[in-house]
Scaffold this active site. Structure first.
Site, mmCIF file in Angstrom:
data_model
loop_
_atom_site.group_PDB
_atom_site.id
_atom_site.type_symbol
_atom_site.label_atom_id
_atom_site.label_comp_id
_atom_site.label_asym_id
_atom_site.label_seq_id
_atom_site.Cartn_x
_atom_site.Cartn_y
_atom_site.Cartn_z
ATOM 1 N N ASP A 41 -21.643 -6.568 -5.708
ATOM 2 C CA ASP A 41 -21.144 -6.129 -4.411
ATOM 3 C C ASP A 41 -20.372 -4.821 -4.536
ATOM 4 O O ASP A 41 -20.411 -3.981 -3.634
ATOM 5 C CB ASP A 41 -20.243 -7.201 -3.787
ATOM 6 C CG ASP A 41 -19.760 -6.810 -2.400
ATOM 7 O OD1 ASP A 41 -20.606 -6.699 -1.484
ATOM 8 O OD2 ASP A 41 -18.546 -6.595 -2.235
ATOM 9 N N GLU A 48 0.840 -1.181 0.000
ATOM 10 C CA GLU A 48 0.000 0.000 0.000
ATOM 11 C C GLU A 48 0.886 1.245 0.000
ATOM 12 O O GLU A 48 2.000 1.220 0.518
ATOM 13 C CB GLU A 48 -0.902 0.015 1.248
ATOM 14 C CG GLU A 48 -1.866 -1.156 1.346
ATOM 15 C CD GLU A 48 -3.025 -1.069 0.361
ATOM 16 O OE1 GLU A 48 -3.098 -0.046 -0.363
ATOM 17 O OE2 GLU A 48 -3.823 -2.013 0.301
#
Length: 317
Positions: free
Chosen positions: A260, A235
């Site tokens: 979703d 990240e």
């Protein structure tokens, strides 16, 4: 602009670590916009990375070495360091590690899409030794008392589609239906899924080989009650990559993944601004990025490069 034969020869000489003149040529070529300079620069970056690994290994070896041995002299260490530096550049030039290829894909404009999911993965290295990874993870979880219910011990990335054409053909009908709920161009959903998975070449799979069908890199937070897949992830923290471990949602089908995604965007207050700008994909993805959908500071720009690219332009109206 392609490199001329003379310039290319000079840049290739920069792979010799002590040829500082050629390194300067590389810098000048990069500043002038030569396309081949990126490749050479990426290889040099990979060489630096390999050199750092070799240096760490040597330090561990020196800690156990006999101080009275003639092979422990400063002269030997000096020439050994020279050898390691040249070895690192040679390994990089031969493509032995593969880091340079990833850098080139990330930095090159056009159709060379590097999966955004790779920023959230271990570069697929776990698949090479996934059984050992799973054993280590299970042992660690037992020690820490982690509840592994519905969580695969070690996930990995592998391809689920043979080509971008197959990827689009299989997913577009589902995108058309799902995108209606967001008033979003279904092509935009395909572009985002293509970036996240590298046209389906880098999809999270569970230990048993079953696909997670996760097309959008959505993580499994405390609200998620379905199955999960655990993977190492990189990240961006303060614009710098940082290795972490995260759980990602696992679905029964690609249609479930798309539906979703729509629910995830619509039900999350942080994406309210993005939902209000779905008529313009560029504004939508910019708002998603600003709301923290992805930590990559160039996320929106990368999705739009796929959206406006030749592949989707040829395959979709």
């Amino acid at each position: 602009m392609d490199l001329s034969a003379g310039t290319k020869s000079q840049l290739e000489m920069s792979r010799n670590y002590h040829d500082m003149g050629s390194v300067n040529k590389l810098r000048e070529a990069a500043q002038s916009g030569d396309s081949g300079a990126l490749e050479e620069a990426a290889k040099q970056f990979e060489a630096i990375f390999v050199q750092m690994m070799l240096k760490s290994m040597r330090k561990a070896q020196d800690a156990l070495a006999d101080k009275d041995s003639p092979f422990s002299s400063e002269q030997v260490k000096f020439y050994r360091e020279m050898h390691d530096k040249q070895l690192a550049t040679d390994l990089s030039a031969n493509g032995s590690i593969g880091l340079a290829d990833i850098i080139i894909q990330q930095m090159s404009p056009g159709e060379g899409v590097m999966p955004a999911g790779a920023v959230r993965s271990d570069g697929d290295l776990s698949i090479l030794n996934k059984h050992n990874v799973a054993a280590v993870q299970n042992a660690q979880d037992r020690v820490l008392g982690v509840n592994n219910e519905n969580v695969s011990p070690a996930a990995f990335k592998q391809s689920a589609f043979a080509s971008p054409e197959e990827f689009v053909k299989a997913l577009y009908p589902h995108a058309v239906e799902a995108a209606k709920e967001l008033n979003l161009d279904p092509k935009a959903m395909i572009a985002q899924a293509a970036l996240e998975t590298g046209w389906g070449k880098s999809l999270i799979h569970k230990m048993g080989g079953e696909s997670s069908h996760n097309l959008f890199g959505i993580k499994a937070d405390r609200r998620w009650e379905g199955e999960k897949a655990n993977v190492d992830t990189l990240e961006f923290v303060n614009n710098m990559p940082e290795k972490q471990q995260a759980s990602f949602r696992s679905y029964g089908s690609f249609d479930d993944s798309m539906r979703d995604y729509v629910d995830f965007i619509k039900s999350n207050p942080r994406y309210e601004k993005a939902v209000q700008q779905t008529e313009t994909p560029q504004d939508y993805f910019k708002a998603l990025q600003e709301a923290g959908y992805a930590t990559d500071p160039q996320y929106a720009e990368k999705v739009m490069s796929v959206f406006n690219g030749n592949i989707l332009g040829e395959l979709l109206p």
